[in-house]
Design an enzyme around this catalytic site. Structure first.
Site, short mmCIF file in Angstrom:
data_model
loop_
_atom_site.label_atom_id
_atom_site.label_comp_id
_atom_site.label_asym_id
_atom_site.label_seq_id
_atom_site.Cartn_x
_atom_site.Cartn_y
_atom_site.Cartn_z
CB SER A 15 10.07 -0.39 8.24
OG SER A 15 11.03 0.67 8.37
NE ARG A 38 7.03 -6.63 0.48
CZ ARG A 38 8.30 -6.30 0.62
NH1 ARG A 38 8.84 -5.33 0.08
NH2 ARG A 38 9.24 -7.06 1.21
CG HIS A 41 6.92 -1.10 4.73
ND1 HIS A 41 7.51 -0.78 3.35
CD2 HIS A 41 8.03 -0.77 5.61
CE1 HIS A 41 8.76 -0.69 3.47
NE2 HIS A 41 9.05 -0.21 5.09
#
Length: 210
Positions: A15, A38, A41
């Site tokens: 990912s 992040r 994500h």
């Protein structure tokens, strides 16, 4: 059904690898780049970096607040729930006052939203704290008003309120203030984005100390 990836560690690694492959991170160096990864994500939108802006002192100021055990004031329970407590090495308090029993009456008395009234309960603990907003623009507006009125000043503000009424305007006001900040400009935002920034900050800090 066809085959699909089941290994948690591999899913996690792939990912983040895909994020780094697909997103234009050229404008984000060092810790801010890790935060951007992040954040992407968390929302699944590589182009969110186009709206991501942080002050030059944000990472240092927010990171020091976390390391020093400063409280984290969140505008709603969803933001607080998204913060991974085990990443907080200083065991920082994560505070939400939106559902405090005093908040509804305060909102009525002040003629404002519960989200804005909840800021009144932060008191002097706001001084040096980290503010994390992922839902309510009125929380951000009121926090900025408190600071402008000479009230307690947080170490940094993460401004990711989402929506079509006041969200973009509140984030623009934050970006124009002199408080260390990170914002996702425009109407996009949300609890997952806001909490992901905290998690990234905590991990960056831990890796730096490791």
């Amino acid at each position: 059904m066809g085959s699909y990836l089941k290994d948690p560690a591999e899913i996690y690694a792939r990912s983040f690898a895909i994020v780094r492959e697909t997103a234009d991170l050229s404008g984000f160096d060092g810790p801010l780049g890790d935060i951007a990864v992040r954040l992407i994500h968390a929302c699944g939108m590589p182009d969110i970096v186009d709206d991501l802006v942080a002050s030059d002192d944000f990472v240092a100021s927010a990171g020091q607040a976390l390391a020093g055990g400063a409280p984290l004031f969140c505008d709603c329970e969803m933001v607080a729930s998204g913060i991974t407590r085990r990443f907080l090495s200083a065991e920082n308090d994560v505070v939400v006052t939106l559902n405090d029993k005093r908040t509804p009456q305060m909102a009525s008395d002040l003629g404002t939203t519960r989200s804005a009234a909840a800021v009144e309960l932060w008191g002097d603990r706001l001084d040096g704290a980290l503010v994390v907003i992922g839902n309510a623009p009125t929380t951000l507006f009121r926090c900025l008003e408190v600071i402008a009125e000479g009230g307690p000043r947080p170490a940094a503000i993460i401004g990711c309120p989402v929506g079509f009424v006041g969200a973009a305007e509140s984030k623009q006001s934050l970006a124009e203030s002199d408080v260390p900040f990170l914002v996702v400009h425009g109407t996009r935002g949300g609890s997952a984005m806001a909490s992901s920034v905290v998690n990234a900050l905590a991990l960056v800090r831990a890796e730096g100390e490791g």
